[in-house]
Design a protein around this motif. Sequence first.
Motif, PDB file in Angstrom:
ATOM      1  N   LYS A 140       0.823  -1.211   0.000  1.00  0.00           N
ATOM      2  CA  LYS A 140       0.000   0.000   0.000  1.00  0.00           C
ATOM      3  C   LYS A 140       0.859   1.264   0.000  1.00  0.00           C
ATOM      4  CE  LYS A 140      -4.258  -1.641   0.240  1.00  0.00           C
ATOM      5  NZ  LYS A 140      -5.296  -1.319  -0.768  1.00  0.00           N
ATOM      6  N   GLU A 143       1.192   2.744  -3.399  1.00  0.00           N
ATOM      7  CA  GLU A 143      -0.060   3.022  -4.108  1.00  0.00           C
ATOM      8  C   GLU A 143      -0.456   4.481  -3.988  1.00  0.00           C
ATOM      9  OE1 GLU A 143      -3.908   1.037  -3.600  1.00  0.00           O
ATOM     10  OE2 GLU A 143      -2.808  -0.847  -3.652  1.00  0.00           O
ATOM     11  N   GLN A 148      -0.188   1.715  -8.894  1.00  0.00           N
ATOM     12  CA  GLN A 148       0.952   1.127  -8.184  1.00  0.00           C
ATOM     13  C   GLN A 148       2.220   1.763  -8.743  1.00  0.00           C
ATOM     14  OE1 GLN A 148       0.266  -1.368  -5.721  1.00  0.00           O
ATOM     15  NE2 GLN A 148       2.300  -0.804  -5.017  1.00  0.00           N
TER      16      GLN A 148
END
Length: 449
Positions: A140, A143, A148
């Motif tokens: 994460k 992200e 991504q």
Amino acid sequence: MGTSRNLERRTILKAAGASAVALGLAAPTGCDGGSGSGDGMVTIRYSWWGAEERAEKINRTIALFEKKYPKIKVKTDFQTYASFWEKFQTQAAGGNPPDVFQNAVTFLRKYDKRGILLDLKSQVQAGNLTLDHFRDGVTKVGEVDGKQLGIPVGSNTMALVVDKKVFEKAGVEPHTGWTWDDYFKDLKTVRDRTKVPGDTGYFTIMYLYDLYLRQNGKAFYTKDGLGFDKADLTEWWTDGYNRVKAGIVTDPKVVQQDSPKSSLSAGHGASEFTWDNFTVRYESEGNSTYGLAPIPTTDGKHTGQYLASLMLSASAHTSHPKEVARFIDFMVHDPEVGKIMGYDRGILAGTEQYDAYKPTDPVNKEIAQYEADTAKAGVLGEITPHPSGADTIEWRAGCPATTPRSTASRPSRTWRCSVTGCPRPSWGSAVARAAALAHRVCPGVRRGA
């Protein structure tokens, strides 16, 4: 975020990554982008920041990659942190960034906004890269807005480092779930029983302030800018200033005199907040025994912690996205790479590498255990979003009294606060608003420093 172990700078606003200590030069790299040839050979450019030790390790991992993929050659380039980003900005502006490069969360939105970063989800969908086999929550970090933009290579989280000998002498034992009131009460006990200030300057650490804000329903950043206001920062700095006057926190002038050594290592404080994988510095600098302790809380439960990470990103301009994706996949998943890199860039993010590397020294064993215990406690949340321009925010020693408002948006000579002794930081134009806010609330400013 991110991060060479030789780095640790005390800041109220500290950019996620910090400077490495040594400057080195690996195999020469040209200014041209990744290239191909008639015989099917492809060359990609890989850049990172770090010291010689990191470069030696990375070059060994590249040799493994080139053995597995003989049709892909890797040109390398590494710098210190500051030199890396100076060069990268020039390359990016010219449309010629490296094909793959080390990155940190503070730069993701900035370079995504400029169209520099490749969304790697396309390569995941193509089967050239996998997001499986990572420790919980770590992907994460790379992200942003559903894209991504980076693949983590290692992670760290904020921790409290304590001088075990001083704490034991004072009869104080840190414990999970302790509150800030508990912490400050214990700092006073440490000072009263050992004559050593209990902390070296908690109120000067940007990422600790972020955790404190998160504990109270806010955060240092939102997606668009700062997540706190004048009243929040006034309370935080005034509290710290008063604890310095009370003697339970190290005088900032002493901290400055100890620099570049930590005041914890120098014996002028009994604890210090930092990233957990920076703990190795204290063992090398000091002559005591140091350990990791839990972050104090507001409610006895929520620490506000999250995993930060160094990562690998790819250029949206690369001519070889498939080969770049395979390179990143190899570097974050191959067990032998994990054994070579160890915890150089944080606790290994991929589970295959994490399982393959078993630290043998007590310090790294404790770091790994700290992250495992923190994850098990269920206190880790998603990382605070970093808006475009977050990389320019850096207020050394947490004292804006050292920078006149008129020069807050441009570099100038070193100033020094007559109240705290703090040096002036380097500023970027993106922090002019924050600079103005800080000038209104800093105790040094309000005393006419």
